[in-house]
Design an enzyme around this catalytic site. Structure first.
Site, PDB file in Angstrom:
ATOM      1  N   LYS A 180       9.409   4.188  56.227  1.00  0.00           N
ATOM      2  CA  LYS A 180       8.513   4.878  56.903  1.00  0.00           C
ATOM      3  C   LYS A 180       8.523   4.211  58.261  1.00  0.00           C
ATOM      4  CE  LYS A 180       5.715   6.091  53.234  1.00  0.00           C
ATOM      5  NZ  LYS A 180       5.832   7.493  53.304  1.00  0.00           N
TER       6      LYS A 180
ATOM      7  N   ARG B 281       7.629  10.843  42.624  1.00  0.00           N
ATOM      8  CA  ARG B 281       8.076  11.687  41.266  1.00  0.00           C
ATOM      9  C   ARG B 281       9.086  10.953  40.498  1.00  0.00           C
ATOM     10  NH1 ARG B 281      10.724  15.396  45.982  1.00  0.00           N
ATOM     11  NH2 ARG B 281       8.938  14.506  46.930  1.00  0.00           N
TER      12      ARG B 281
END
Length: 501
Positions: free
Chosen positions: A266, A340
């Site tokens: 990020k 996920r």
């Protein structure tokens, strides 16, 4: 904070021994006012127009005549609805929050109170005074210690009061763990917090480590944890409040205790906020803390896959293919879509409990923040009955969500040339495609997904966890327990003699 519910007439409110008195004034007032100090003060203020119209508008008074409290704050509560009460109490408590105020009288006696409004008042008072001090010893501890909630008929709102206190316990537990810096909330520390909850008679906690998770075949979960020196933990909690034969609700919380993005790292700006990426796990822990206090007649399982997502030499790489517990293979196209990957194995594990419903909770996608902002959590489910129950629970708890679509066409982008699926499908509809990924592992389970990326925490000057969606989850469980009670009532015995065979 301690809460006390008692009968408190306007006359008694004026004579209440407390540091400050917060009085909710509804828009509608009776034509004939009382002669007590509080009623007279409200009448004068209304006549002079000194208390503006509009929910949460307030007027502070210092040492008004006839009151024991040195500080008296009148605040508009509109129509007296739960939403209006919550705004009014938040504003009033915020205005009275100062070192000298340790005992507060919160007066709802000028309005018709309900379970919902009393619950809202309790939650708002706690929210307005919450302070995180675990890693900041210099921070001023919360000065408000005790709240006396005055109503006309305590017995009629006792249930709302008790529910409100339980919600506060759960929300503050969730805030505590979500607000902690990542080095004070590792997967092992999160597991220890779950073990402490397991000391309650109604809660059992089991913690699985890397070897046990590997033996289960959770290759997707293991892949995310590979890049961190902190060992993963898979937390399994069981609350037993219902009959043994009653199918449980399973809550699955994403427990990424820090998310760098992995190899798909990020940007540096605001990366510190990725300590909040275990907001789903924190909400499950908080819900169990609330269950321990409220003790509803229902069975609940909490599953928390927890690890860090770090970018060292062992970390999973874009293009790697892993095998999930379900046997389905996944091409990891973006290591920053890691939530996920740990949830999918937990969903497969959830099936062993033969649940009545499964709800996963995750700070999953920035796309959901773009879609819904910080007001509503994203709700996804192929089951209308489950979606409607969760939406109704959120409305009742003032912890709002909004149902999003799950059309099959959204899954097209997850197709892969090298695995059964990819873990991302491009930017368009990102929150939906993430939900479609999870749906592949829910199979025939009555499943719902809550994307809380926009609601689990706030940034900026108000940076910190919100504790959401603990209120929604607890209300859903209360509603399910009530449904069970209603359907299991014994039939009335027939009258008359029974003829012997």
């Amino acid at each position: 904070m301690d809460f006390e519910l008692k009968s408190l007439s306007p006359t008694q409110a004026a004579q209440l021994a407390c540091d400050a008195l917060l009085v909710l004034v509804p828009d509608a007032r009776p034509a004939v006012e009382g002669t007590d100090a509080l009623s007279q003060l409200v009448a004068r203020v209304n006549k002079a127009g000194d208390l503006e119209a509009g929910v949460a508008k307030l007027l502070a008074c210092y040492r008004p005549e006839g009151f024991k409290a040195a500080r008296v704050c009148l605040v508009r509560a509109g129509d007296g609805s739960a939403a209006s009460v919550r705004k009014a109490v938040a504003a009033g408590v915020g205005a009275l929050r100062q070192p000298g105020v340790q005992r507060l009288g919160l007066v709802l006696s000028l309005m018709d109170s309900s379970d919902a409004s009393v619950r809202a008042a309790v939650q708002a008072a706690a929210d307005a005074t919450y302070t995180f001090t675990t890693t900041k010893p210099s921070a001023k501890a919360r000065s408000l210690r005790h709240v006396v909630l005055g109503v006309n008929q305590p017995a009629s709102v006792r249930q709302g009061f008790e529910t409100g206190k339980a919600v506060v316990s759960g929300v503050e537990f969730a805030k505590e763990w979500a607000n902690r810096p990542a080095n004070h909330a590792t997967p092992s520390m999160l597991a220890d917090a779950a073990r402490k909850l397991g000391r309650h008679a109604s809660i059992k906690t089991e913690v699985l480590g890397p070897k046990q998770v590997e033996a289960l075949g959770m290759g997707s979960f293991l892949a995310v944890a590979k890049g961190s020196a902190e060992p993963l933990r898979f937390i399994v909690m069981q609350y037993s409040g219902g009959a043994k034969s009653s199918a449980p609700v399973v809550l699955v919380g994403k427990g990424i205790t820090f998310d760098t993005g992995g190899i798909s790292i990020k940007p540096a700006a605001e990366m510190d906020e990725m300590k909040f990426d275990m907001g789903g796990a924190a909400s499950v822990l908080g819900t169990f803390a609330a269950l321990a206090e409220l003790q509803p007649a229902i069975n609940v399982v909490g599953l928390i896959p927890s690890c860090e997502n770090m970018p060292d030499g062992l970390a999973v790489k874009p293009g790697d293919v892993v095998t999930s517990m379900s046997g389905q293979t996944i091409e990891i196209l973006n290591t920053d879509a890691e939530g996920r990957l740990i949830l999918c194995d937990a969903l497969t594990y959830a099936a062993r409990f033969k649940p009545r419903s499964v709800v996963d909770i995750a700070t999953l996608t920035g796309a959901c923040v773009i879609a819904l902002g910080g007001v509503r959590s994203g709700l996804f489910s192929p089951r209308d009955d489950l979606a409607q129950a969760l939406q109704a629970a959120g409305d009742a708890a003032q912890d709002l969500c909004w149902r999003m679509p799950l059309d099959d066409e959204y899954a097209e982008g997850l197709k892969s040339n090298f695995a059964d699926m990819g873990n991302v499908a491009g930017r368009a509809g990102g929150a939906i495609t993430a939900a479609k990924f999870l749906q592949k592992f829910a199979n025939d389970l009555p499943w719902a997904h809550l994307d809380i990326a926009g609601t689990a925490w706030k940034g900026g000057a108000a940076k910190g966890s919100t504790g959401r969606p603990v209120p929604l989850l607890l209300q859903y469980l209360i509603d399910q327990a009530a449904l069970d009670a209603a359907t299991s009532k014994p039939k009335k015995a027939t009258t008359g003699r029974t003829r012997k065979a």
